[in-house]
Structures are given as structure tokens and as C-alpha cells.
Design a protein around this motif. Structure first.
Motif, PDB file in Angstrom:
ATOM      1  N   ILE A  52      -4.315  14.921  -1.110  1.00 30.36           N
ATOM      2  CA  ILE A  52      -5.073  15.264   0.094  1.00 30.36           C
ATOM      3  C   ILE A  52      -5.484  13.979   0.791  1.00 30.36           C
ATOM      4  O   ILE A  52      -6.037  13.067   0.163  1.00 30.36           O
ATOM      5  CB  ILE A  52      -6.352  16.068  -0.248  1.00 30.36           C
ATOM      6  CG1 ILE A  52      -6.039  17.315  -1.077  1.00 30.36           C
ATOM      7  CG2 ILE A  52      -7.128  16.404   1.032  1.00 30.36           C
ATOM      8  CD1 ILE A  52      -5.400  18.432  -0.324  1.00 30.36           C
ATOM      9  N   VAL A  53      -5.223  13.897   2.099  1.00 32.37           N
ATOM     10  CA  VAL A  53      -5.723  12.772   2.901  1.00 32.37           C
ATOM     11  C   VAL A  53      -6.682  13.332   3.949  1.00 32.37           C
ATOM     12  O   VAL A  53      -6.345  14.273   4.675  1.00 32.37           O
ATOM     13  CB  VAL A  53      -4.582  11.997   3.582  1.00 32.37           C
ATOM     14  CG1 VAL A  53      -5.154  10.942   4.541  1.00 32.37           C
ATOM     15  CG2 VAL A  53      -3.704  11.314   2.548  1.00 32.37           C
ATOM     16  N   ILE A  54      -7.857  12.743   3.999  1.00 36.12           N
ATOM     17  CA  ILE A  54      -8.893  13.178   4.937  1.00 36.12           C
ATOM     18  C   ILE A  54      -9.135  12.039   5.917  1.00 36.12           C
ATOM     19  O   ILE A  54      -9.470  10.918   5.511  1.00 36.12           O
ATOM     20  CB  ILE A  54     -10.194  13.539   4.197  1.00 36.12           C
ATOM     21  CG1 ILE A  54      -9.933  14.724   3.252  1.00 36.12           C
ATOM     22  CG2 ILE A  54     -11.309  13.856   5.183  1.00 36.12           C
ATOM     23  CD1 ILE A  54     -11.063  14.985   2.270  1.00 36.12           C
ATOM     24  N   ILE A  55      -8.961  12.314   7.204  1.00 36.13           N
ATOM     25  CA  ILE A  55      -9.192  11.303   8.241  1.00 36.13           C
ATOM     26  C   ILE A  55     -10.559  11.565   8.859  1.00 36.13           C
ATOM     27  O   ILE A  55     -10.756  12.536   9.586  1.00 36.13           O
ATOM     28  CB  ILE A  55      -8.092  11.345   9.317  1.00 36.13           C
ATOM     29  CG1 ILE A  55      -6.710  11.157   8.682  1.00 36.13           C
ATOM     30  CG2 ILE A  55      -8.330  10.260  10.367  1.00 36.13           C
ATOM     31  CD1 ILE A  55      -5.550  11.278   9.662  1.00 36.13           C
ATOM     32  N   GLY A  56     -11.519  10.712   8.535  1.00 38.33           N
ATOM     33  CA  GLY A  56     -12.889  10.874   9.027  1.00 38.33           C
ATOM     34  C   GLY A  56     -13.847  11.157   7.886  1.00 38.33           C
ATOM     35  O   GLY A  56     -13.605  12.064   7.089  1.00 38.33           O
ATOM     36  N   GLY A  57     -14.932  10.392   7.816  1.00 32.93           N
ATOM     37  CA  GLY A  57     -15.839  10.511   6.676  1.00 32.93           C
ATOM     38  C   GLY A  57     -17.185  11.114   6.987  1.00 32.93           C
ATOM     39  O   GLY A  57     -18.167  10.870   6.277  1.00 32.93           O
ATOM     40  N   GLY A  58     -17.258  11.921   8.059  1.00 36.48           N
ATOM     41  CA  GLY A  58     -18.510  12.617   8.363  1.00 36.48           C
ATOM     42  C   GLY A  58     -18.719  13.796   7.433  1.00 36.48           C
ATOM     43  O   GLY A  58     -18.022  13.942   6.424  1.00 36.48           O
ATOM     44  N   ASP A 105     -11.696   6.155   6.693  1.00 38.71           N
ATOM     45  CA  ASP A 105     -12.857   6.121   7.589  1.00 38.71           C
ATOM     46  C   ASP A 105     -13.051   4.705   8.115  1.00 38.71           C
ATOM     47  O   ASP A 105     -12.835   3.737   7.382  1.00 38.71           O
ATOM     48  CB  ASP A 105     -14.114   6.575   6.845  1.00 38.71           C
ATOM     49  CG  ASP A 105     -15.313   6.637   7.753  1.00 38.71           C
ATOM     50  OD1 ASP A 105     -15.451   7.640   8.478  1.00 38.71           O
ATOM     51  OD2 ASP A 105     -16.115   5.682   7.739  1.00 38.71           O
ATOM     52  N   CYS A 106     -13.466   4.590   9.375  1.00 37.53           N
ATOM     53  CA  CYS A 106     -13.582   3.256   9.978  1.00 37.53           C
ATOM     54  C   CYS A 106     -15.011   2.765  10.133  1.00 37.53           C
ATOM     55  O   CYS A 106     -15.234   1.573  10.357  1.00 37.53           O
ATOM     56  CB  CYS A 106     -12.873   3.219  11.335  1.00 37.53           C
ATOM     57  SG  CYS A 106     -13.473   4.438  12.509  1.00 37.53           S
ATOM     58  N   VAL A 113     -11.688   5.744  -1.153  1.00 33.33           N
ATOM     59  CA  VAL A 113     -12.169   5.546   0.210  1.00 33.33           C
ATOM     60  C   VAL A 113     -11.472   4.329   0.801  1.00 33.33           C
ATOM     61  O   VAL A 113     -11.526   3.239   0.234  1.00 33.33           O
ATOM     62  CB  VAL A 113     -13.698   5.346   0.249  1.00 33.33           C
ATOM     63  CG1 VAL A 113     -14.173   5.092   1.680  1.00 33.33           C
ATOM     64  CG2 VAL A 113     -14.413   6.559  -0.345  1.00 33.33           C
ATOM     65  N   MET A 114     -10.798   4.531   1.933  1.00 31.44           N
ATOM     66  CA  MET A 114     -10.095   3.443   2.619  1.00 31.44           C
ATOM     67  C   MET A 114     -10.767   3.161   3.956  1.00 31.44           C
ATOM     68  O   MET A 114     -11.033   4.079   4.735  1.00 31.44           O
ATOM     69  CB  MET A 114      -8.626   3.809   2.881  1.00 31.44           C
ATOM     70  CG  MET A 114      -7.748   3.849   1.661  1.00 31.44           C
ATOM     71  SD  MET A 114      -6.006   4.160   2.145  1.00 31.44           S
ATOM     72  CE  MET A 114      -5.594   2.612   2.978  1.00 31.44           C
ATOM     73  N   ALA A 155      -5.742  -0.953   9.133  1.00 32.52           N
ATOM     74  CA  ALA A 155      -6.965  -1.644   8.748  1.00 32.52           C
ATOM     75  C   ALA A 155      -7.433  -2.549   9.876  1.00 32.52           C
ATOM     76  O   ALA A 155      -6.695  -2.836  10.829  1.00 32.52           O
ATOM     77  CB  ALA A 155      -6.731  -2.455   7.481  1.00 32.52           C
ATOM     78  N   ALA A 156      -8.671  -3.042   9.773  1.00 33.25           N
ATOM     79  CA  ALA A 156      -9.244  -3.890  10.819  1.00 33.25           C
ATOM     80  C   ALA A 156      -8.467  -5.192  10.974  1.00 33.25           C
ATOM     81  O   ALA A 156      -8.431  -5.768  12.070  1.00 33.25           O
ATOM     82  CB  ALA A 156     -10.707  -4.177  10.493  1.00 33.25           C
ATOM     83  N   ASP A 157      -7.835  -5.653   9.891  1.00 28.99           N
ATOM     84  CA  ASP A 157      -7.098  -6.917   9.967  1.00 28.99           C
ATOM     85  C   ASP A 157      -5.679  -6.754  10.511  1.00 28.99           C
ATOM     86  O   ASP A 157      -4.890  -7.696  10.540  1.00 28.99           O
ATOM     87  CB  ASP A 157      -7.043  -7.596   8.594  1.00 28.99           C
ATOM     88  CG  ASP A 157      -6.335  -6.745   7.548  1.00 28.99           C
ATOM     89  OD1 ASP A 157      -5.781  -5.683   7.903  1.00 28.99           O
ATOM     90  OD2 ASP A 157      -6.343  -7.143   6.366  1.00 28.99           O
TER      91      ASP A 157
END
Length: 482
Positions: free
Chosen positions: A7-13, A34-35, A121-122, A144-146
Motif C-alpha cells: 500500500i502506498v499512501i500519498i499524503g500524511g494528514g 508526505d512532504c 514514512v518517506m 525528494a527535496a534534493d
């Protein structure tokens, strides 16, 4: 070798992290992308921070409005000519530091819970990559941010990316004088004169809070009344309280633009009027975070508003792709987002699941007094969506309310004629968010007004008014009154 569902979940709210907890507990291999930090806007910039700010405002309101009536004496060195001066004040910088600290701590607690449950958690931004593969799997690309990217393979994907503040083209926030609701926690000093544009839940909550903290507030509403989406009786009570406490409520006044003029803000209305203040808070709704996720390319249907279409078990139009929370536009509540996320995981992983039923959702507006609702509304009754009777009992008649100096508010319950089954309710009171729960239980379990009336309540208590309303509805039902 036993196969593990990915399972991949996009968004950590709330929609994302609650889904992660369920899926991990059911044995799935879960990755949350989550970003900003787990908890999402609800924890970091919306619900938790705003209610923390409101908690301080509530103390101020209670003190200002009650201490004289309740016989409390305050040692005050205010000169006799200025005896009306405020006895207590607020250090907004200190308040906001506490707000941010609590929000961050809550986010860390959620991250720890999700990690402890076995989920990964990514940090990064996720997007769907193309259509479903022949084996039923999906590809999710995480940036990723980089600038590095990683591609994940998932048997199911949950989109829980939330939303962000809507902005008017001619009223762009600058984070200093013109603000959206995510930027107010950077203020170090209390706004002297705050213009709040938007009289929905967010606008009303912030307007009431800053008025209580000591700002002079002007609330600009494009509609006939404050809180146009709430019970009209409840909205009338709140608007009366706002005006009585000195707020300038401007009804039927649509803001067209906002601009800085030195250390002031000018807000121009559609009819040409210009109002000025030291700061302006734009609270004109939210926009779903559905852009740049590869949704339409993956077969996910969007509504005209940009929200993701879902059914009652959180499925989108793309097989193996679910969605939850504000990005779906179903009901902008953390509790609903969490339920949508849990339902999605239960459904995909083959567990017994009940479809989402919005008529059992309780919600609360954290103004003072609070407005809590559940089930069918006055608007539903007036529109003929349901045949129901209602009784409204002002809190002025409640002995506990009299003792506490509470003048404003009421309890209203809707029930079906004949059977007396409770189908909805409204509570306007301090801590209405706590008082709505017995009515929520009644709605969820099809209890009758007779059952509510026969349950013991503490005397004296505000909850006694719930039983009294139920007794009045039961009497009218048995006597045949309409």
C-alpha cells in the motif's frame, strides 16, 4: 513465500495516517509519502493550531464576560478615569510559539505511532505514473527535496493530499499584513484592527478568536448572514454575540481586492466601498491539492472543482486507487477524512466495512459559543428531504447555565413524527462539541426521544437541556401535537 499486499499512501494528514495505521495492523506493507510532516494541514496549519489559539481566546472571553457577574474581584491599578480598561491582555508572540510547539509535537507523536505500527514514512512528493499494470499494480514516483526520485510499486494507492487556502487574484497574501489562515501563527503582535474576509467556519472562528484576544475586528461576509452553511437559528445567535461584543459584521459585502498601503491594508468591496485595517485575513475557502499527481493520466476522474470523485467506500474511477479527505470534497472534517482512509483500507484488504454515512457525522464550529450539529438539518426539513419535528430550548432556562452566567445558546433536536426516532440535533453552547455526543449516539443508533428522555442526567447540568428537549418532543408525539 507468503505474498504481502503493498500500500502506498500519498499524503500524511488524518486520511493518510489513519489509513496507514489500519493497513499496517492488517499486515500490509505500507509506505506513507508526505512532504510537510505527518498530521498534514489539520495538525500543522489548520485544526490543531487554530483550536489552540481559540483555547486562549476562550479563557479571555470567559474572564471578560463573567468575572464581574460571578462576583470575582480583580486587584487592578487602573486609574479611576480608566476603570473600563481591560484587566487582562495577551502576548500573541507567546501564544503563537505555544501553538507551533504543540502542532509540531502532535506531528511527531503521529509519526512515531505510524512508524511503530510498521509503516515506512518517506519525505517527498508522490505522483501516480501511468495506468494500472497487467498484474493490477500501480507505480508511484516519489520526488525528494534534493531532486532524487524513487519509484514504488503498489497494489493499492490512497490519495490523501488535502487542500490549500483559496486566494483572490487581487488579494494575494504577503505573510505580513495580508494573511491566509496558515500564516497567522507567524504574527508576534496582536493585530490592532483585523479585517476578516469570509464568514464561513474558518472566518467566523478566527474573527471571534481575535475579537476575544483584543483586536478590533471587521468581518466581511458576502452572504446575508454569518455561517451561511450552518443552522440559521445558531448562526443568528452567533452573529448577535459578535455584534454585541463590538465586532463590525458587514453582511452582503463581497471583497474584491486587498492591498497594502504603508503599514495599513485597504480592502475594496464590490460596491466600491473601501475599508481599512492594520491586517487582513483571507478566509475564502480551500482548493484541493489534486494538481501534479498524474491523476487523470491514471484514469482518476476529477470534478469541475478539482476534487477527486469517490464512492462511499473511497474508491476513485481508477482500479486500485482510493482517495480520502479534503481532496475529495466530501466533508472538510478531520474525522471524515480519517473515516474515509480507514474505509478505503478495510475495503481493499477484504475486511467487513460499512459505507460512509454522512448523516451520522457530528461537526463543530469552534466559536464562542460553539455550534455543534449532527444528522439532518433545518435546511433538510425545510426542503422536504425528511419529515421531522423539532423543539428548541434556550439555555437561559437551564439552571446550570444560569449559575455559570451563560446567556446565549440552545439545544434543538429533530425527530421523526410517529416513531420519535432522533434524526438530528444542534447545540449552541460553551463546549457544544462535548454536548453533541449523546445526540450523535441517538442518531447513529436510531434511538427515540423517549429513550433519551428516560435516561438520567445530572442535576444541574447543561446536558439536562438535551433530556428536556427530548421530553417535550415525546409529549408532543404522544399527544398528537405537530
Amino acid at each position: 513465500m507468503e505474498y504481502v499486499t503493498r500500500i502506498v499512501i500519498i499524503g500524511g494528514g488524518p486520511g493518510g495516517y489513519e489509513a496507514a495505521l489500519v493497513a499496517a495492523q492488517l499486515g500490509a506493507e505500507v509506505t506513507v509519502v508526505d512532504c510537510d510532516g505527518l498530521g498534514g494541514a489539520s495538525v500543522l496549519t489548520d485544526c490543531v493550531p487554530s483550536k489552540t489559539l481559540i483555547a486562549t481566546a476562550e479563557v479571555m472571553t470567559n474572564f471578560d464576560s463573567s468575572y464581574q457577574e460571578l462576583g470575582i474581584i480583580v486587584a487592578d491599578d487602573t486609574p479611576p478615569l480608566e476603570q473600563s480598561a481591560r484587566v487582562v491582555g495577551v502576548d500573541l508572540g507567546k501564544v503563537n510559539r505555544r501553538v507551533k510547539r504543540l502542532a509540531l509535537a502532535q506531528s511527531h507523536d503521529i509519526t512515531a505511532s505510524v512508524t511503530r505500527a510498521g509503516a515506512r514514512v518517506m519525505r517527498g512528493r508522490g505522483r501516480l505514473d501511468g495506468m494500472q499494470a497487467l498484474d493490477g499494480s500501480r507505480k508511484v514516483v516519489v520526488s525528494a527535496a534534493d531532486g532524487t526520485e524513487e519509484t514504488l510499486t503498489a497494489d493499492a494507492v490512497l490519495i490523501a493530499t488535502g487542500g490549500h487556502p483559496r486566494e483572490l487574484p487581487d488579494a494575494q497574501p504577503d505573510g505580513e499584513r495580508i494573511l491566509n489562515w496558515t500564516q497567522v501563527y507567524d504574527l508576534t503582535e496582536l493585530p490592532e484592527e483585523l479585517i476578516v474576509v469570509g464568514s464561513g467556519v474558518t472566518g467566523a472562528e478566527f474573527a471571534g478568536a481575535y475579537q476575544a484576544l483584543g483586536s478590533r475586528v471587521t468581518l466581511v461576509s458576502s452572504r446575508d448572514r454569518v455561517l451561511p452553511g450552518e443552522d440559521p437559528d445558531a448562526a443568528a445567535v452567533l452573529e448577535d454575540v459578535f455584534r454585541r461584543r463590538g465586532m463590525n459584521v458587514m453582511a452582503r459585502s463581497r471583497a474584491q481586492s486587498a492591498k497594502r498601503v504603508g503599514d495599513r491594508v485597504e480592502v475594496t468591496l464590490a460596491d466600491g466601498r473601501v475599508i481599512t485595517g492594520s491586517h487582513c485575513l483571507m478566509a475564502v475557502g480551500a482548493v484541493p491539492n489534486s494538481v501534479g499527481l498524474g491523476l487523470e493520466e491514471a484514469g482518476v476522474k476529477l470534478r469541475e472543482s478539482g476534487h477527486i470523485w469517490t464512492d462511499k467506500v473511497s474508491r476513485t474511477t481508477a482500479p486500485g486507487v482510493y482517495a480520502a479527505g479534503d481532496v475529495t470534497g466530501v466533508f472538510a472534517l478531520a474525522s471524515v477524512a480519517a473515516m474515509q482512509g480507514r474505509i478505503a483500507m478495510y475495503h481493499f484488504l477484504g475486511e467487513t466495512v460499512a459505507p460512509l454515512d454522512l448523516k451520522t457525522v457530528s461537526s463543530n464550529v469552534f466559536t464562542d459559543p460553539e455550534i455543534a450539529t449532527v444528522g439532518y438539518t433545518q435546511a433538510d426539513v425545510d426542503a422536504g428531504k425528511i419529515d421531522a419535528k423539532a423543539v428548541k430550548l434556550p439555555l437561559l432556562r437551564n439552571p446550570r447555565a444560569k449559575m455559570q452566567g451563560i446567556r446565549d445558546g440552545f439545544v434543538k433536536i429533530f425527530c421523526r413524527p410517529g416513531t420519535g426516532i432522533v434524526v438530528g440535533g444542534v447545540v449552541v453552547a460553551p463546549r457544544a462539541s462535548e454536548l453533541i455526543h449523546p445526540i450523535s449516539i441517538a442518531v447513529d443508533n436510531n434511538l427515540t426521544v423517549e429513550q433519551i428522555a428516560n435516561a438520567f442526567t445530572v442535576y444541574p447540568s447543561l446536558s439536562g437541556s438535551i433530556a428536556e428537549v427530548a421530553r417535550q418532543l415525546h409529549t408532543r408525539k404522544t399527544s398528537g401535537e405537530g
